[in-house]
Motif scaffolding. Structure first.
Motif, PDB file in Angstrom:
ATOM      1  N   LEU A   1      37.684  43.229  55.929  1.00 52.40           N
ATOM      2  CA  LEU A   1      36.188  42.703  56.897  1.00 52.40           C
ATOM      3  C   LEU A   1      35.713  43.274  55.684  1.00 52.40           C
ATOM      4  O   LEU A   1      34.386  43.354  55.607  1.00 52.40           O
ATOM      5  CB  LEU A   1      35.770  42.674  58.295  1.00 52.40           C
ATOM      6  CG  LEU A   1      37.231  42.271  59.375  1.00 52.40           C
ATOM      7  CD1 LEU A   1      36.713  42.863  60.917  1.00 52.40           C
ATOM      8  CD2 LEU A   1      36.767  41.249  58.998  1.00 52.40           C
ATOM      9  N   ARG A   2      35.981  44.503  55.443  1.00 55.68           N
ATOM     10  CA  ARG A   2      35.342  45.470  54.315  1.00 55.68           C
ATOM     11  C   ARG A   2      36.098  46.411  53.390  1.00 55.68           C
ATOM     12  O   ARG A   2      36.704  46.666  53.797  1.00 55.68           O
ATOM     13  CB  ARG A   2      34.249  46.870  55.355  1.00 55.68           C
ATOM     14  CG  ARG A   2      33.502  47.797  54.471  1.00 55.68           C
ATOM     15  CD  ARG A   2      32.342  48.586  55.243  1.00 55.68           C
ATOM     16  NE  ARG A   2      33.588  49.838  55.619  1.00 55.68           N
ATOM     17  CZ  ARG A   2      33.264  50.280  56.547  1.00 55.68           C
ATOM     18  NH1 ARG A   2      31.523  50.149  58.014  1.00 55.68           N
ATOM     19  NH2 ARG A   2      34.338  51.708  57.135  1.00 55.68           N
ATOM     20  N   ARG A   3      35.182  45.593  52.302  1.00 54.99           N
ATOM     21  CA  ARG A   3      36.741  46.146  51.126  1.00 54.99           C
ATOM     22  C   ARG A   3      35.692  47.804  50.178  1.00 54.99           C
ATOM     23  O   ARG A   3      34.723  47.543  50.047  1.00 54.99           O
ATOM     24  CB  ARG A   3      36.382  45.259  50.346  1.00 54.99           C
ATOM     25  CG  ARG A   3      37.693  45.038  49.083  1.00 54.99           C
ATOM     26  CD  ARG A   3      37.822  44.074  47.534  1.00 54.99           C
ATOM     27  NE  ARG A   3      38.550  43.769  46.476  1.00 54.99           N
ATOM     28  CZ  ARG A   3      37.801  44.847  45.446  1.00 54.99           C
ATOM     29  NH1 ARG A   3      36.670  44.670  44.961  1.00 54.99           N
ATOM     30  NH2 ARG A   3      38.853  44.457  44.492  1.00 54.99           N
ATOM     31  N   SER A   4      36.534  49.175  50.487  1.00 56.24           N
ATOM     32  CA  SER A   4      35.885  49.517  50.232  1.00 56.24           C
ATOM     33  C   SER A   4      37.012  50.906  49.764  1.00 56.24           C
ATOM     34  O   SER A   4      37.759  50.654  48.340  1.00 56.24           O
ATOM     35  CB  SER A   4      34.916  50.222  50.881  1.00 56.24           C
ATOM     36  OG  SER A   4      34.018  51.120  50.642  1.00 56.24           O
ATOM     37  N   ARG A   5      37.086  51.859  50.212  1.00 59.09           N
ATOM     38  CA  ARG A   5      37.750  52.983  49.936  1.00 59.09           C
ATOM     39  C   ARG A   5      39.620  52.371  49.651  1.00 59.09           C
ATOM     40  O   ARG A   5      40.091  51.765  50.220  1.00 59.09           O
ATOM     41  CB  ARG A   5      38.200  54.200  50.792  1.00 59.09           C
ATOM     42  CG  ARG A   5      38.665  54.873  49.574  1.00 59.09           C
ATOM     43  CD  ARG A   5      39.021  56.476  51.023  1.00 59.09           C
ATOM     44  NE  ARG A   5      39.324  56.182  52.686  1.00 59.09           N
ATOM     45  CZ  ARG A   5      40.820  54.718  53.582  1.00 59.09           C
ATOM     46  NH1 ARG A   5      41.261  55.935  52.397  1.00 59.09           N
ATOM     47  NH2 ARG A   5      40.517  54.923  54.343  1.00 59.09           N
ATOM     48  N   GLY A   6      40.679  52.871  48.504  1.00 56.75           N
ATOM     49  CA  GLY A   6      41.723  52.526  48.396  1.00 56.75           C
ATOM     50  C   GLY A   6      41.894  51.159  47.811  1.00 56.75           C
ATOM     51  O   GLY A   6      42.762  50.512  48.022  1.00 56.75           O
ATOM     52  N   TYR A   7      40.634  50.050  47.835  1.00 55.86           N
ATOM     53  CA  TYR A   7      40.315  48.784  46.928  1.00 55.86           C
ATOM     54  C   TYR A   7      39.665  48.914  45.865  1.00 55.86           C
ATOM     55  O   TYR A   7      39.889  48.107  45.060  1.00 55.86           O
ATOM     56  CB  TYR A   7      39.983  48.334  47.591  1.00 55.86           C
ATOM     57  CG  TYR A   7      41.150  47.972  49.046  1.00 55.86           C
ATOM     58  CD1 TYR A   7      41.804  46.624  48.851  1.00 55.86           C
ATOM     59  CD2 TYR A   7      40.872  48.549  50.124  1.00 55.86           C
ATOM     60  CE1 TYR A   7      42.893  46.231  50.304  1.00 55.86           C
ATOM     61  CE2 TYR A   7      41.403  48.360  51.525  1.00 55.86           C
ATOM     62  CZ  TYR A   7      42.292  46.493  51.276  1.00 55.86           C
ATOM     63  OH  TYR A   7      43.637  46.573  52.471  1.00 55.86           O
ATOM     64  N   VAL A   8      38.845  49.938  45.550  1.00 53.11           N
ATOM     65  CA  VAL A   8      37.697  49.316  44.438  1.00 53.11           C
ATOM     66  C   VAL A   8      38.050  50.880  43.685  1.00 53.11           C
ATOM     67  O   VAL A   8      38.109  51.704  44.596  1.00 53.11           O
ATOM     68  CB  VAL A   8      36.061  49.524  45.559  1.00 53.11           C
ATOM     69  CG1 VAL A   8      34.989  49.951  43.985  1.00 53.11           C
ATOM     70  CG2 VAL A   8      35.573  48.270  46.002  1.00 53.11           C
ATOM     71  N   PRO A   9      37.724  50.286  42.339  1.00 52.61           N
ATOM     72  CA  PRO A   9      37.032  49.281  41.800  1.00 52.61           C
ATOM     73  C   PRO A   9      38.348  48.171  40.879  1.00 52.61           C
ATOM     74  O   PRO A   9      37.475  48.025  40.295  1.00 52.61           O
ATOM     75  CB  PRO A   9      36.788  50.282  40.720  1.00 52.61           C
ATOM     76  CG  PRO A   9      37.516  51.243  40.379  1.00 52.61           C
ATOM     77  CD  PRO A   9      37.903  51.667  41.379  1.00 52.61           C
ATOM     78  N   GLU A  10      39.362  48.489  41.858  1.00 50.68           N
ATOM     79  CA  GLU A  10      40.072  47.400  40.960  1.00 50.68           C
ATOM     80  C   GLU A  10      39.201  45.361  41.263  1.00 50.68           C
ATOM     81  O   GLU A  10      39.073  45.472  42.004  1.00 50.68           O
ATOM     82  CB  GLU A  10      40.952  47.494  41.945  1.00 50.68           C
ATOM     83  CG  GLU A  10      42.679  48.384  42.105  1.00 50.68           C
ATOM     84  CD  GLU A  10      43.362  48.359  43.021  1.00 50.68           C
ATOM     85  OE1 GLU A  10      44.180  46.816  42.977  1.00 50.68           O
ATOM     86  OE2 GLU A  10      44.223  49.805  42.672  1.00 50.68           O
ATOM     87  N   PRO A  11      39.775  45.047  40.098  1.00 49.23           N
ATOM     88  CA  PRO A  11      38.926  44.398  39.680  1.00 49.23           C
ATOM     89  C   PRO A  11      39.192  42.844  40.757  1.00 49.23           C
ATOM     90  O   PRO A  11      40.476  43.079  40.470  1.00 49.23           O
ATOM     91  CB  PRO A  11      38.316  43.790  38.307  1.00 49.23           C
ATOM     92  CG  PRO A  11      39.898  44.045  37.815  1.00 49.23           C
ATOM     93  CD  PRO A  11      39.783  45.521  38.548  1.00 49.23           C
ATOM     94  N   VAL A  12      38.871  41.582  40.809  1.00 47.76           N
ATOM     95  CA  VAL A  12      39.318  40.614  41.420  1.00 47.76           C
ATOM     96  C   VAL A  12      38.889  39.918  39.628  1.00 47.76           C
ATOM     97  O   VAL A  12      38.538  39.819  38.548  1.00 47.76           O
ATOM     98  CB  VAL A  12      37.954  39.274  42.055  1.00 47.76           C
ATOM     99  CG1 VAL A  12      38.461  38.072  42.634  1.00 47.76           C
ATOM    100  CG2 VAL A  12      38.339  40.556  43.032  1.00 47.76           C
ATOM    101  N   THR A  13      40.355  39.105  39.376  1.00 49.39           N
ATOM    102  CA  THR A  13      40.353  38.125  37.955  1.00 49.39           C
ATOM    103  C   THR A  13      40.087  36.499  38.136  1.00 49.39           C
ATOM    104  O   THR A  13      40.427  36.305  39.747  1.00 49.39           O
ATOM    105  CB  THR A  13      42.285  38.375  37.570  1.00 49.39           C
ATOM    106  OG1 THR A  13      42.689  39.630  38.025  1.00 49.39           O
ATOM    107  CG2 THR A  13      42.243  37.583  36.488  1.00 49.39           C
ATOM    108  N   LEU A  14      39.350  36.682  37.340  1.00 55.54           N
ATOM    109  CA  LEU A  14      38.710  35.351  37.528  1.00 55.54           C
ATOM    110  C   LEU A  14      39.660  34.172  37.119  1.00 55.54           C
ATOM    111  O   LEU A  14      40.213  34.648  36.611  1.00 55.54           O
ATOM    112  CB  LEU A  14      37.656  35.177  36.970  1.00 55.54           C
ATOM    113  CG  LEU A  14      36.316  36.250  38.184  1.00 55.54           C
ATOM    114  CD1 LEU A  14      35.172  36.374  36.792  1.00 55.54           C
ATOM    115  CD2 LEU A  14      35.783  35.984  39.050  1.00 55.54           C
ATOM    116  N   ALA A  15      39.225  33.191  37.655  1.00 55.35           N
ATOM    117  CA  ALA A  15      39.916  31.812  37.489  1.00 55.35           C
ATOM    118  C   ALA A  15      39.278  31.210  35.807  1.00 55.35           C
ATOM    119  O   ALA A  15      39.837  30.898  34.985  1.00 55.35           O
ATOM    120  CB  ALA A  15      39.808  30.412  37.981  1.00 55.35           C
ATOM    121  N   GLN A  16      37.960  31.471  35.954  1.00 59.69           N
ATOM    122  CA  GLN A  16      37.746  31.247  34.381  1.00 59.69           C
ATOM    123  C   GLN A  16      36.546  32.236  33.645  1.00 59.69           C
ATOM    124  O   GLN A  16      35.710  33.454  34.677  1.00 59.69           O
ATOM    125  CB  GLN A  16      36.443  29.928  34.837  1.00 59.69           C
ATOM    126  CG  GLN A  16      36.521  28.933  34.979  1.00 59.69           C
ATOM    127  CD  GLN A  16      36.225  27.832  35.206  1.00 59.69           C
ATOM    128  OE1 GLN A  16      34.596  28.086  35.915  1.00 59.69           O
ATOM    129  NE2 GLN A  16      35.902  26.374  34.273  1.00 59.69           N
TER     130      GLN A  16
END
Length: 725
Positions: free
Chosen positions: A368-383
């Motif tokens: 519901l909220r993406r912050s500490r523990g997840y950021v700044p790991e990137p989201v890998t895009l399909a394109q």
């Protein structure tokens, strides 16, 4: 015959600050290989030479046995001529070149450090800043890359002799752990002039006082969760009328005393990211009424720093731990001055925080909220992005996103862009990410709403191409990017508010969408919002707009609001699913007025009886959903004396059935059989679960959010994905 071979290896991903170099050193040494490993601005480089079978085993084990916090994305191997090297070394970091390195998120205290923390024989016994290569601060202390101590906020703490020995020993768990320290050389706690700050903090909490506590990403406000006066005082001082507070429990056993903890929630609670996990609250939970008034769910987290472990163990019971901020402002992180009117005292420390970061929030495995523990790991895009992109996000639950090549760096939670402090946090965050990942945007994506501060910021930039992305297209594109897909799909975007291409307020949309564009093929039948934003604060106004004079006299102001809706004066049209939920909540007596965004819908979901499976019928004519059918059914059932929890469940299932009906009509029209669900309304677990199951039963492939929030916190990812193609 010399059988030695050499391989040059490049490792991309989250491989700095996670113990990757000492891991490589130990692996190469065990296999009797020569060469070196080092950090640079692109990640980790390795040169390794030796017998072919040993080099082969090295390459196989490199990914298979990587450290727990490492996230390897690519391993590039090239052949090179052996150089006759002897021994394996860790090379000095190279800060030159184009930066492509990924920075690790902050990570909860590992089991090894926790054992040291409570071992009286250990030199770090009860030291609140114990950490190693497997845990501790990362993103919140990084000022620049490569990730080395001089470029973190630990630069001001010179290591003592024993810490330096550990830091330089490849066999040690703290080898090149940049935040490593101990009581002799590291940060220290302070609470006024108290000789023992931790003991004083515990004494004050037991008295019901409110403490500001400096954590990893900012200050929290803490009070003993069972103390009725303390919790009520915190709520009054923070001007937070109803929104629940988060609670920190010492361990899983304590958490089970507060909530019903299933296996999925347990994994989130105990993992290294340590988000707040929303779970069904136990009726006998030992917390004050003011902690989560009238709420059947409770947000619980476990300690993720040594300080939290010490505080919770010494106190012996759960505490409220909520963001240290004034209402609607960002979390305080440089000092506790903004909290002077709320906190009775400050449990402080002298390790600077470079970037403020709120706690992340998870429910039923979904962010519901993406912050500490997840950021700044990137989201890998399909394109891959053709050009570097900055996406500025939405107005509420704002995040921004920077994208380059196939990486999308979604920011930490910024908040609602409604005041100067939050806007400044937004602009400072963008500057930090641009520097950290060496991205100079050439394309800037923004929402179509001209009055959003994020839009105004975007359009104020020079020398870039602007791409306006419709709000609900961005929602569906975010879901596509989250699932590494490009579309086209049938997109169902249900939320509260979004600026439509026709100038009206959208929010209950059926789209045919891809990363390249979209077509609006259906929606909820629009209704007026009498009083404009007042209809959001007072859900009963939406009930009046939907039903008109069908139920006269329900409130003294009812007829006047009905007239306002009919005349269209200060009553903009809206197809919002969020407003439909508001109207249902008002008709059920759940909530006439709200004190935080989405409150009526949240409480309506909690009211619903989970054992009920039947649904109200609703017409979907030519992909136009007649939401009024659901509200008339509520009125009829209430008049017949049907229990409110049954009515609430039938309403939810009716909305889910309308989603499926609309998607079936869309499939007949387009031939598409993949559906993407996005928008804040799909935070509703009852609705989403029912919709997903019904869609699957009808032969659809369903995409939902996994790595980013379905609410507006994921909008910037969708904007970036659209602008990058």
């Amino acid at each position: 015959m010399d059988r030695r071979i050499r391989r040059d290896v490049r490792v991309d991903g989250v491989v700095q600050g996670v113990g990757f170099r000492p891991y490589v050193h130990a692996l190469a040494t065990r296999l009797r290989l020569a060469g070196r490993v080092g950090n640079d601005v692109a990640g980790v480089f390795v040169e390794v030479e030796g017998a072919p079978e040993d080099v082969g085993e090295f390459l196989t084990a490199l990914e298979r046995d990587a450290p727990p916090l490492a996230r390897i994305e690519h391993v590039h191997v090239s052949e090179a001529a052996p150089r006759g090297l002897a021994g394996f070394e860790i090379a000095a970091s190279d800060a030159h070149g184009v930066r492509n390195t990924l920075v690790s998120a902050d990570s909860a205290t590992c089991a090894d450090c926790l054992r040291e923390l409570f071992d009286p024989a250990d030199r770090r016994y009860r030291y609140p800043f114990v950490n190693c290569t497997n845990c501790g601060p990362r993103f919140t202390i990084v000022r620049d890359v490569p990730y080395d101590r001089p470029l973190t906020t630990m630069a001001g703490f010179a290591m003592c002799g024993p810490c330096r020995t550990e830091y330089e020993d490849p066999r040690d768990r703290r080898f090149h752990a940049q935040p490593t320290c101990c009581p002799a050389c590291g940060p220290r706690l302070a609470l006024g002039d108290a000789a023992d700050p931790l003991a004083e903090a515990v004494r004050r909490l037991r008295r019901g006082e409110i403490l500001a506590v400096k954590g990893l990403g900012g200050y929290h406000l803490a009070v003993t969760a069972s103390h009725p006066t303390g919790a009520a005082t915190l709520r009054a001082r923070k001007h937070r009328e109803d929104k629940p507070f988060a609670v920190m429990a010492a361990d899983v056993a304590q958490a089970r005393g507060l909530c019903e903890v299933d296996e999925r929630s347990l994994r989130d609670l105990t993992g290294h990211r340590r988000p707040i996990v929303l779970m069904p609250r136990r009726s006998d939970a030992p917390i004050a009424d003011a902690v989560a008034p009238g709420n059947r769910y409770l947000g619980v987290m476990l300690p993720y720093t040594p300080l939290h472990h010490l505080l919770l163990r010494d106190l012996g019971e759960p505490i409220v731990l909520t963001s240290g901020n004034l209402s609607e402002e960002p979390i305080a992180y440089r000092d506790a001055t903004p909290l002077a009117g709320i906190a009775d005292a400050v449990l402080d420390h002298n390790r600077p925080i470079h970037i403020r970061t709120d706690d992340s929030v998870v429910r039923a495995g979904a962010l519901l909220r993406r912050s500490r523990g997840y950021v700044p790991e990137p989201v890998t895009l399909a394109q891959r992005c053709r050009r570097p992109v900055l996406a500025c996000g939405a107005e509420l639950k704002n995040t921004f996103c920077l994208a380059k090549d196939d990486h999308a760096f979604l920011s930490h939670h910024i908040g609602d862009l409604e005041n100067l402090q939050t806007y400044r946090s937004f602009t400072e965050g963008i500057e930090h990410f641009c520097r950290l990942f060496e991205i100079t945007p050439r394309v800037v994506a923004h929402d179509l709403h001209p009055e959003y501060l994020s839009t105004k910021y975007a359009l104020g930039l020079d020398g870039v191409e602007f791409v306006g992305v419709q709000h609900h297209h961005a929602h569906i594109a975010s879901c596509l990017a989250d699932n590494r897909e490009a579309g086209p799909v049938i997109g169902v975007a249900f939320d509260g508010t979004g600026y439509g291409t026709d100038g009206t307020i959208w929010g209950g949309e059926f789209l045919v969408a891809s990363l390249h564009g979209f077509e609006r093929i259906g929606h909820l039948a629009p209704v007026p919002m009498p009083g404009g934003s007042a209809a959001i604060r007072q859900p009963w106004r939406m009930a009046a707009a939907y039903l008109g004079s069908e139920i006269p006299g329900w409130r003294p102001e009812w007829d006047a609001v009905v007239s306002l809706a009919r005349n269209g004066v200060n009553a903009p049209l809206s197809s919002s699913a969020g407003r439909l939920f508001d109207a249902a909540a008002a008709l059920l007596g759940v909530r006439d007025e709200i004190n935080y965004e989405g409150q009526a819908a949240v409480e309506l979901e909690q009211l619903a009886d989970p054992t009920i499976v039947d649904a109200y019928p609703v017409r979907v004519d030519e992909l136009i959903v007649q939401g009024v059918d659901l509200l008339r059914a509520i009125v009829d059932d209430r008049a017949a004396g049907v229990p409110r929890p049954v009515i609430a469940a039938r309403f939810h299932h009716g909305v889910a059935s309308a989603v499926v009906n609309g998607c079936c009509q869309a499939r007949d029209r387009t031939g598409l059989d993949t559906v993407a669900l996005s928008g804040g309304v799909f935070q509703n677990v009852l609705l989403q679960t029912r919709a997903v199951n019904l869609l699957a039963d009808n032969g659809f492939r369903v995409l939902t959010h996994r790595r980013v929030p379905t609410n507006d916190g994921g909008i910037s990812l969708g904007q970036a994905a659209v602008a990058g193609v």
